[in-house]
Design a protein around this motif. Structure first.
Motif, PDB file in Angstrom:
ATOM      1  N   THR A  21       0.826  -1.203   0.000  1.00 43.57           N
ATOM      2  CA  THR A  21       0.000   0.000   0.000  1.00 43.57           C
ATOM      3  C   THR A  21       0.860   1.254   0.000  1.00 43.57           C
ATOM      4  O   THR A  21       1.975   1.266   0.554  1.00 43.57           O
ATOM      5  CB  THR A  21      -0.942   0.018   1.214  1.00 43.57           C
ATOM      6  N   GLU A  22       0.337   2.315  -0.609  1.00 46.39           N
ATOM      7  CA  GLU A  22       0.994   3.621  -0.582  1.00 46.39           C
ATOM      8  C   GLU A  22       0.252   4.593   0.331  1.00 46.39           C
ATOM      9  O   GLU A  22       0.615   5.752   0.432  1.00 46.39           O
ATOM     10  CB  GLU A  22       1.101   4.180  -2.002  1.00 46.39           C
ATOM     11  N   ASP A  23      -0.821   4.099   0.997  1.00 44.06           N
ATOM     12  CA  ASP A  23      -1.559   4.911   1.963  1.00 44.06           C
ATOM     13  C   ASP A  23      -0.927   4.778   3.347  1.00 44.06           C
ATOM     14  O   ASP A  23      -0.332   3.751   3.672  1.00 44.06           O
ATOM     15  CB  ASP A  23      -3.014   4.465   2.051  1.00 44.06           C
ATOM     16  N   HIS A 233      -8.532  -2.384  -7.949  1.00 44.61           N
ATOM     17  CA  HIS A 233      -8.620  -2.009  -6.541  1.00 44.61           C
ATOM     18  C   HIS A 233      -7.533  -0.993  -6.218  1.00 44.61           C
ATOM     19  O   HIS A 233      -6.351  -1.251  -6.452  1.00 44.61           O
ATOM     20  CB  HIS A 233      -8.430  -3.221  -5.627  1.00 44.61           C
ATOM     21  N   ASP A 234      -7.928   0.138  -5.671  1.00 47.80           N
ATOM     22  CA  ASP A 234      -6.957   1.118  -5.186  1.00 47.80           C
ATOM     23  C   ASP A 234      -6.632   0.794  -3.726  1.00 47.80           C
ATOM     24  O   ASP A 234      -7.345   0.029  -3.065  1.00 47.80           O
ATOM     25  CB  ASP A 234      -7.548   2.527  -5.288  1.00 47.80           C
ATOM     26  N   ASP A 235      -5.541   1.370  -3.221  1.00 51.44           N
ATOM     27  CA  ASP A 235      -5.281   1.286  -1.786  1.00 51.44           C
ATOM     28  C   ASP A 235      -6.434   1.950  -1.035  1.00 51.44           C
ATOM     29  O   ASP A 235      -7.063   2.887  -1.535  1.00 51.44           O
ATOM     30  CB  ASP A 235      -3.976   1.997  -1.435  1.00 51.44           C
ATOM     31  N   GLN A 236      -6.668   1.475   0.179  1.00 48.04           N
ATOM     32  CA  GLN A 236      -7.751   2.022   0.992  1.00 48.04           C
ATOM     33  C   GLN A 236      -7.240   2.361   2.384  1.00 48.04           C
ATOM     34  O   GLN A 236      -6.491   1.587   2.987  1.00 48.04           O
ATOM     35  CB  GLN A 236      -8.880   1.003   1.148  1.00 48.04           C
ATOM     36  N   ALA A 237      -7.650   3.513   2.886  1.00 42.86           N
ATOM     37  CA  ALA A 237      -7.371   3.900   4.265  1.00 42.86           C
ATOM     38  C   ALA A 237      -8.543   4.712   4.784  1.00 42.86           C
ATOM     39  O   ALA A 237      -9.020   5.628   4.108  1.00 42.86           O
ATOM     40  CB  ALA A 237      -6.077   4.702   4.369  1.00 42.86           C
TER      41      ALA A 237
END
Length: 247
Positions: A21-23, A233-237
């Motif tokens: 992840t990048e979040d 799917h994108d990263d999620q936070a």
């Protein structure tokens, strides 16, 4: 201190393969910081995850003006790692900070903060990137430029272009902070009626349930025809901050 719950999940790359992840979510004694990294326009070994990680390390104290604190963090990171404005990775920034009397919010790029008060719901969002999409190509040419959009990269001045808001603490009931891998469930997919529905799910089932619902919808649109997007799917936070009345 308010009650804070979070949920994070890695997305996939443009090739559909898993990657880190990048979040980032950072919980401080008086604040929550949420970051979403983006790779440099000329990719090198330092990607968006690198930037969000190292910027998070710089955001350990938020005791002054939020834009000044963010600008100082961007400057320290740029000097420490010889980052060049316009040719470096970057991160969105969302900050919620509380004192005994106020709840202060800063948003830079597309990671909104939703504030629930006794008077209603206020979305603190930076729409400049969204408003440029589809009109300006390549979009990175308009990063941190007049008439474009602003993000935490290597130019400290970007911090003072953030969207800001402040609320009396006694009026704030809860705050949601989301990267665009979560806000898409409201803004793009229409999976939730509104942000009140998202808060209700986090109360009943926890924040991971919100991420689950978004992922399930995206899995049902794996060819990305219903909702046009770069990755399945994108990263999620997602961070949820609940304030006790009178405290």
């Amino acid at each position: 201190m308010p009650e804070i719950t979070t949920a994070e999940r890695a997305g996939v790359g443009r090739d559909g393969l898993p990657r880190p992840t990048e979040d980032r979510i950072v919980v401080l004694p008086n604040a929550v910081v949420l970051l979403d990294g983006a790779t440099s326009p000329t990719p090198r070994e330092r990607d968006g995850g690198w930037h969000s990680w190292h910027l998070a390390e710089q955001l350990t104290r938020l005791d002054g003006d939020l834009a000044d604190d963010l600008a100082a963090a961007i400057a320290r990171l740029a000097v420490a790692h010889d980052l060049t404005p316009g040719d470096s990775p970057s991160s969105t920034v969302a900050i919620t900070r509380w004192t005994d009397t106020a709840v202060d919010v800063l948003v830079l790029a597309d990671s909104p903060v939703v504030v629930f008060t006794d008077a209603g719901v206020e979305v603190v969002a930076d729409h400049r990137l969204r408003d440029l999409r589809g009109e300006v190509e390549p979009i990175t040419d308009w990063r941190n430029r007049e008439g474009g959009w602003w993000v935490a990269e290597a130019d400290p001045a970007a911090a003072h272009r953030a969207v800001r808001a402040s609320f009396p603490r006694e009026r704030v009931r809860a705050v949601l902070m989301a990267t665009d891998g979560v806000s898409c469930g409201v803004d793009d997919y229409g999976l939730f009626a509104d942000w009140r529905a998202v808060l209700r799910i986090t109360s009943e089932k926890g924040p991971d349930a919100v991420l689950d619902e978004i992922r399930a919808a995206e899995a049902g649109d794996a060819d990305r025809t219903k909702w046009r997007r770069v990755k399945v799917h994108d990263d999620q936070a997602l961070a949820v901050i609940r304030f006790s009345a009178g405290k």
